[in-house]
Design an enzyme around this catalytic site. Structure first.
Site, PDB file in Angstrom:
ATOM      1  CE  LYS C  79       5.708 -20.870  47.513  1.00 51.77           C
ATOM      2  NZ  LYS C  79       4.242 -20.952  47.577  1.00 51.77           N
ATOM      3  CB  SER C 158       3.075 -20.645  43.874  1.00 53.37           C
ATOM      4  OG  SER C 158       2.747 -20.489  45.222  1.00 53.37           O
ATOM      5  CB  SER C 182       0.229 -21.806  46.542  1.00 49.04           C
ATOM      6  OG  SER C 182      -0.186 -20.963  45.497  1.00 49.04           O
TER       7      SER C 182
END
Lengths: 95, 484, 494
Positions: C79, C158, C182
């Site tokens: 990420k 997210s 997330s």
């Protein structure tokens, strides 16, 4: 509304975020909705409750007084937008 | 005697509180492992944490906690076993994280006290609290017309913020408080107290009130004054300014001011609109500090002797006067120097030579006691020569001057110049007799009642003996012979 | 469709160990897959050459008999919240334009040390604030799951890019971060496994901070076993992070015994929320039944403060974020918008650099910390946290794990739920309580919605109880037997 436009402008100032004037009313509405939604916490009696201080139930880890870091100005300045030699620079600040 | 400002309408009292920021002596910073030494190349003592890079986290330096506790103990203060670091949020280019890690609701040290020896007695000035916090970097405004340069070397260095209660009532007291505080942290080894280099900084909170009033009126804060002298000047100016404001019908605004030492005045800082809302909250990257009583006890056991205690000991052990003792303990180096001179010797005499002779020389050549042209041992030797009556005090002064000029040992100087005191009664008698014989008129004047002439006679004998005769013996013998 | 990209991490590991293929071959297959799937917009930065380099190094190590670790040679995505040395790191924000960290985050370094091969930095909601990956400066991510209505679905957020990459078989696993859900919510929307460990299990050093008391790194993978393997490589004490736990890291994979007899599974009544769809309720009941069949004992528990978890979260997280994001000021890195004065520079840089959701949260955060409101909001929220934590610890005296749905609905269309920020927050209603309490939790794909989109089931356990989690989740995964593939994998282009 929980937050009026003047408050929104104040917070924007505190947070150093420029909010275009035409966006202030919508932002005030959105933020007010969020705050009003948050207010439901008042339903809970927390008179004798201690606020959570930290997630970790540990003793604060400590380090010895030794120089183990620093001395790499190149790395520290490597992403600076407008460096001058070994310095960061910003528009002139008047005190 | 209270310090009062005599205004047009009435007398005014000054109320002063001082906030002192003291850089903690440690090798590494409070929350990062970068070095803390002064004067390094810009941004060379900056870790990624100090530069506020994304994802960086603080880890506390254990020694800094010790130093804060040590200082608290030196202020006779309450040590708070539980304390919390909070973030103080504001924007400034030398504050890379956009917040300063500080302590707010739960500081590590609570109430304490600093004792001042003022000419009119002892005053106890309350200390409100002491907390730890990060120092900010440096903003340099004079290198470029359009830009401010930022050096983060100082960013993250450990500071102790020591807040006094508003107990000070005059610029002199403020000066004395700062000197005492500086001495305490120097003695403890927790801060070097160097105001020029900025390791000790002072903000002064000043307000005034009618001398018969108890109220606390609005105060102004004068920030970042970097010498004790300027602190005193700034307070004096500001107090008078405020009196003037009140007496001309105005009111004092709560604001931050700067002291302009060139002009000798305080000035309001460029308007910062509203007062800062720092939005303090406990730093979620850290845990609270929880100390044990044993931890504090251990530090307490190993505290060095502090100025007040040393002063008491100097008086009892060396027979020094209270006033002289106060001067000798005012800074650690002077105290140490004195003790070397005084050990095993006449303390009063030693004090005299350090305070009345050595200080004078140091002032003249502009040196501190650590760079003294005469080291403590040698001064001690000189004191020995006097105590053992090898030389007189008068001659000792000449020897002293020679020691300063040539750096030689006192014993060597005495020998080389043949300055040994004459204590042989026979020799002195001969000289006395000679002088009396040569000065019949003066003798007559003395016997007619001008007893003050003995001084002149002593002078003559001293001349005859190149100043080496023991003055007491000369005096005694002269009086004996003159009085017949 | 390249078979190598269909493997699980465990299978790939075996394949590499048994020399069925090399890491270069495995990685190459994924490089092609990444390139072919650019329309998903799962990556902000591809590091494909670097990946091949690291794959070669892995093969060299293996040839010398010295494999690096459990993930040696395995291609993964990271990420864009994790700072990666020498590789652009943006947290999907304009304000970090051009930021090349001169350091590597502990978690991504751990993954490197374990031998993994990084394919690139995945797209995410800006600064991890969002539940649909629509707030990214680099554009929305598409869920590889969709139905025949012509609408693109959100992957959740997210960690939307990470979830999409794993679901679309362009990465064997992905490192994500979870603050309020997330990892788990996008994993559920994308039909993959997502796991948030106990707070303190993984180091936060080098992770772009959103909410310090909540952020945790974790794996997104296609199976529970894979999550255990990947977490093994990520976790561990870090002395550079004061909140990092010294709790020893056990062998997570070894905890997958297939045996859950006698374990008590808590079913919290307060999670049965008003208006909960029948398909979610149905899925949840099915999950309970399955675990019961496997020998576990369902027990009703009460977590009385559940409904206050979301508003509590939306005080604490923005408050911490408002402070954590103060460092993005144009002075030392990232975007700077030049201006005459310093304050103008700050205000324009941040005004232009932050997106709307980030701006909203920073402002809420500043507000709830401000003078006069701190006690009413922030302190109140921290007290609620204490109560929520107590709810869980009381429950865990009676049960070993708690089962809940992961999300209240399946993936919605890109562009929906944008009118009202609070609507978007509801996505995290089931995941937020365990975040506030710092508890480990995992989501396992468990079924399809009526529309045919994935839904997950969510297990929570006590602090440092990841072993229980992996064990129960693995059993559930086997019983559920979810083998549907996203539509993207069968589309013509591939």
């Amino acid at each position: 509304m929980a937050l009026d436009e003047a408050t929104v402008r104040n917070i924007a100032k505190l947070a150093r975020i420029k909010v275009p004037e035409n966006e202030v009313p919508t932002l005030a509405e959105e933020l007010s909705k969020i705050i009003e939604w948050i207010e439901q916490l008042n339903e809970v009696d927390t008179e004798n409750v201690t606020p959570m201080t930290s997630m970790a139930e540990m003793v604060m880890p400590k380090r010895a007084d030794k120089v183990t870091d620093g001395n790499y100005p190149d790395r520290v300045l490597s992403n600076a937008p407008n460096p001058e030699g070994p310095f960061y620079t910003v528009p002139k600040v008047v005190e | 005697m209270t310090y009062l400002i005599q205004g047009k309408t009435n007398d005014w009292e000054v109320v002063i509180g001082l906030e002192v920021h003291a850089q903690i002596i440690s090798d590494a910073k409070l929350f990062s492992g970068a070095a803390t030494s002064f004067g390094a190349e810009p941004n060379s003592q900056v870790s990624l944490v100090d530069a506020g890079m994304p994802g960086m986290l603080p880890v506390i330096n254990e020694f800094c906690i010790q130093q804060a506790v040590r200082t608290g103990l030196g202020l006779d203060a309450k040590i708070n076993l539980h304390s919390v670091f909070e973030r103080k949020n504001y924007f400034y280019p030398d504050l890379p994280q956009g917040y300063q890690i500080s302590q707010y609701l739960h500081p590590i040290v609570g109430e304490g006290m600093v004792r001042l020896d003022m000419p009119d007695g002892t005053r106890e000035i309350g200390v409100e609290r002491l907390h730890m916090e990060q120092d900010a970097g440096k903003s340099i405004h004079d290198q470029d017309p359009n830009r401010t340069f930022i050096d983060l070397n100082r960013s993250g260095v450990a500071l102790m913020e020591i807040v006094s209660k508003p107990d000070l009532r005059s610029p002199e007291e403020a000066g004395a408080y700062l000197r005492k505080l500086r001495a305490i942290v120097q003695y403890l080894g927790t801060c070097d107290g160097n105001m020029e280099q900025g390791s000790l900084r002072c903000d002064a909170n000043v307000s005034v009130r009618p001398s018969d009033s108890d109220e606390l009126r609005t105060r102004a804060e004068i920030k970042n004054i970097n010498s004790i002298r300027f602190v005193m000047q700034a307070i004096e100016y500001e107090a008078e300014r405020q009196v003037d404001v009140y007496e001309t019908g105005g009111s004092v605004v709560q604001e931050t001011r700067l002291y302009d030492s060139d002009r000798g005045e305080t000035r309001s800082m460029r308007s910062k609109e509203d007062a800062h809302d720092y939005r303090y909250f406990p730093d979620p990257d850290l845990l609270p500090i929880d100390l044990t009583p044993d931890y504090v006890e251990e530090i307490k056991k190993n505290l060095p002797e502090l100025p007040d205690a040393k002063k008491v000991r100097f008086i009892s052990e060396y027979g020094v006067t209270e006033s002289d003792a106060g001067i000798l303990v005012a800074d650690q180096e002077t105290a140490q120097y004195f003790e070397v001179v005084a050990s095993g010797r006449d303390g009063k005499l030693a004090a005299n030579w350090v305070i009345h002779e050595l200080f004078g020389v140091l002032n003249k050549v502009g040196k501190g006691i650590t760079d003294s042209p005469i080291v403590a041992d040698k001064l001690g030797n000189l004191v020995d020569l006097i105590s053992n009556r090898i030389i007189s005090s008068r001659i000792a002064k000449d020897v002293f001057e020679e020691m300063v000029a040539k750096g030689k040992d006192p014993g060597v100087i005495v020998k080389e110049k043949g300055l040994k005191q004459i204590t042989d009664a026979g020799e002195i008698e001969t000289a006395v007799n000679n002088v009396i014989a040569d000065n019949a008129d003066q003798v007559k004047k003395f016997r007619e009642g001008n007893e003050k002439l003995v001084g002149w006679f002593v002078g003559q004998v001293m001349k005859k003996t190149q100043g080496k005769a023991n003055p007491q013996m000369v005096n005694e013998l002269l009086l004996e012979k003159l009085k017949g | 469709m390249s078979k190598l990209t269909d493997l699980t991490i465990a299978e790939a590991r075996d394949g590499l160990v048994n020399r069925k293929f090399s890491s270069v071959e495995l990685t190459d297959a994924h490089v092609n897959a990444v390139e072919a799937a650019r329309d998903l917009n799962a990556f902000v930065t591809e590091t494909l050459d670097l990946a091949i380099e690291r794959a070669k190094a892995s093969d060299d190590r293996r040839a010398k008999g010295k494999p690096a670790g459990g993930m040696d040679g395995i291609p993964i995505a990271v990420k864009d919240l994790f700072c990666t040395e020498g590789v652009l790191t943006t947290a999907s924000s304009h304000i970090l334009d051009g930021f090349i960290p001169p350091y590597e985050s502990t978690v991504s370094q751990n993954l490197r040390d374990a031998g993994s091969v990084m394919l690139g930095k995945t797209n995410m909601d800006e600064f991890a604030m969002g539940s649909a990956n629509v707030t990214s400066f680099y554009g929305a991510v598409k869920n590889p799951w969709y139905v025949n209505d012509g609408k693109d679905r959100v992957p959740g957020g997210s960690s939307g890019g990470s979830a999409a990459a794993v679901a679309a078989n362009i990465s064997l696993g992905a490192a994500g971060s979870d603050t309020g859900g997330s990892i788990r919510q996008p994993a559920s929307f994308c039909g993959v496994v997502g796991m948030k460990p106990t707070y303190g299990r993984c180091s936060r050093w080098g992770m772009v901070a959103f909410a310090s008391s909540l952020d945790q790194a974790g794996p997104l993978t296609r199976t529970v076993r894979d999550a255990a393997i990947m977490l093994q490589a990520m976790a561990g004490h870090d002395s550079k992070d004061s909140t990092s736990s010294t709790e020893p890291v056990p062998n997570f994979e070894a905890s997958i015994t297939g045996e859950i007899k006698g374990l008590k599974i808590g079913i919290p009544l307060e999670y049965r929320i008003d208006g909960m769809s029948s398909e979610i309720e149905g899925l949840w009941s099915q999950g309970v039944e399955m675990l019961k069949d496997a020998g576990a004992e369902p027990v009703e528990v009460s977590l009385p403060h559940t409904k206050y978890a979301l508003p509590t979260y939306y005080i604490v997280a923005p408050a911490e974020a408002s402070s954590n994001l103060a460092r993005y000021d144009g002075v030392r890195y990232g975007l700077r918008v030049d201006a005459e004065t310093l304050d103008e520079m700050y205000e324009t840089t941040r005004g232009e650099g932050f997106g709307q959701e980030v701006r909203r949260r920073i402002m809420i955060g500043a507000y709830v910390l401000s003078a006069g409101y701190y006690d009413a909001y922030y302190v109140k929220a921290q007290k609620l946290r204490t109560l929520i934590l107590k709810d869980f610890s009381d429950a865990f005296k009676k049960v070993d794990a708690i089962l809940t749905p992961t999300t209240p609905f399946a993936a919605f269309a890109i562009g929906e739920k944008m009118d009202d920020p609070v609507q978007m927050y509801i996505n995290d209603v089931f995941t937020v309580p365990s975040s506030l309490a710092g508890l480990p939790a995992i989501t396992v794909p468990a079924g399809l919605s009526d529309e045919g989109l994935p839904l997950g089931l969510h297990l929570i356990t006590k602090p440092f109880g990841e072993e229980t989690l992996f064990c129960v989740a693995d059993v559930l995964e086997k019983l559920v037997s979810f083998h549907t593939k996203p539509a993207y994998l069968s589309k013509d282009a591939r």
